[in-house]
Write a protein that holds these residues in place. Sequence first.
Motif, PDB file in Angstrom:
ATOM      1  N   TYR A 296       0.833  -1.198   0.000  1.00  0.00           N
ATOM      2  CA  TYR A 296       0.000   0.000   0.000  1.00  0.00           C
ATOM      3  C   TYR A 296       0.872   1.253   0.000  1.00  0.00           C
TER       4      TYR A 296
ATOM      5  N   ARG B 221      -1.225   0.996   9.157  1.00  0.00           N
ATOM      6  CA  ARG B 221      -2.560   0.453   9.437  1.00  0.00           C
ATOM      7  C   ARG B 221      -3.021   0.751  10.861  1.00  0.00           C
TER       8      ARG B 221
ATOM      9  N   ASP C 268     -10.529   9.520   2.065  1.00  0.00           N
ATOM     10  CA  ASP C 268     -10.656   8.179   1.459  1.00  0.00           C
ATOM     11  C   ASP C 268     -10.270   7.089   2.451  1.00  0.00           C
ATOM     12  N   GLU C 269      -9.204   7.330   3.203  1.00  0.00           N
ATOM     13  CA  GLU C 269      -8.728   6.333   4.156  1.00  0.00           C
ATOM     14  C   GLU C 269      -9.753   6.101   5.267  1.00  0.00           C
TER      15      GLU C 269
ATOM     16  N   ALA D 245     -12.973   6.637   5.035  1.00  0.00           N
ATOM     17  CA  ALA D 245     -14.138   5.981   4.439  1.00  0.00           C
ATOM     18  C   ALA D 245     -13.886   4.492   4.208  1.00  0.00           C
ATOM     19  N   ASP D 246     -12.673   4.159   3.782  1.00  0.00           N
ATOM     20  CA  ASP D 246     -12.373   2.759   3.442  1.00  0.00           C
ATOM     21  C   ASP D 246     -12.143   1.885   4.668  1.00  0.00           C
ATOM     22  N   ARG D 247     -11.489   2.455   5.703  1.00  0.00           N
ATOM     23  CA  ARG D 247     -11.059   1.617   6.816  1.00  0.00           C
ATOM     24  C   ARG D 247     -11.679   2.001   8.158  1.00  0.00           C
ATOM     25  N   GLU D 248     -12.458   3.065   8.183  1.00  0.00           N
ATOM     26  CA  GLU D 248     -13.108   3.535   9.409  1.00  0.00           C
ATOM     27  C   GLU D 248     -12.117   3.788  10.539  1.00  0.00           C
TER      28      GLU D 248
END
Length: 292
Positions: free
Chosen positions: A108, A144, A171-172, A174-177
């Motif tokens: 990533y 992470r 975005d981060e 939204a994608d990973r909460e």
Amino acid sequence: MLSLVDITKYLDDEVVLSDINLQFNKGEIFGLLGCNGSGKTTLLRLIMQLLIPEKGDILYNQESIIKCPTLKQKIQFMPVRNSFFEKYNYNELTQILKSIYPQFDISYANELMNRYSLPENKKYRELSTGQKKQLSLIVAFASRPEVLLLDEPTDGIDAVTRHDLLQLLIDEVADREITVIITSHRLEDIERICNRIGFLENNQLSEVFDLDELKEQYVKIQAVFDDDISLKIREKKIPILDHAGIFYTLLLPKSDIEGRSWLKSLQPKVWNELSVNLEEVFIAKFGGKRRW
């Protein structure tokens, strides 16, 4: 998720923070605001355990981070300046961070480095301010974390880079909460990305707001009167956002029926009601200070 319980901190025998209680929610971006020296950075450093409180505790899922330091692996901190990074390039940094954060996602990180065309072989100290901010955010995301602490992440960078950083952050989340706690003097950035905001003043957390609800509480009024009545308006404690001669821009709580009626009784020649932004609310709510 993350809770601050009665946090009190002294620096040089002076109170910096006193009895701070705050609950952060999963998947939210929380804006931490306050004037210079109000303790914003200190609070982030306490959460990261770079400082230890004189009183209180910091809980992650009801478990004390102070008593269980391994919980810090779930938290990442991006300071204004990171002197530790200075002598390393990207590849060296990823190797170090992989040994600290078991969940570090090198694939990533490489993807984001390619997306933003950042040099991998330059030392961190050789990068521009904007590139440093981008690289710091990339390795923070690649670690992470479940909680990300950002201290002035858009300070000193151009508008295009700032837009890219904020979009990456949105975005981060939204994608990973993940939960993000951010300090910034740029209220336009806070307004764009945050769900809730808290304000530090006089060593305490004075208020916490839902951002949309806060803005809905006020109306901006543009009015033109026959005479200069600024003194009368100030006596009524109605905040003046701007004033040029007989032209006024005022901020009024929607609940202030008496203030609205009084202004209307002055028979303004022009009366326009507009929506407000975060900076205007804070100018009115916290004594006319324009920088946070």
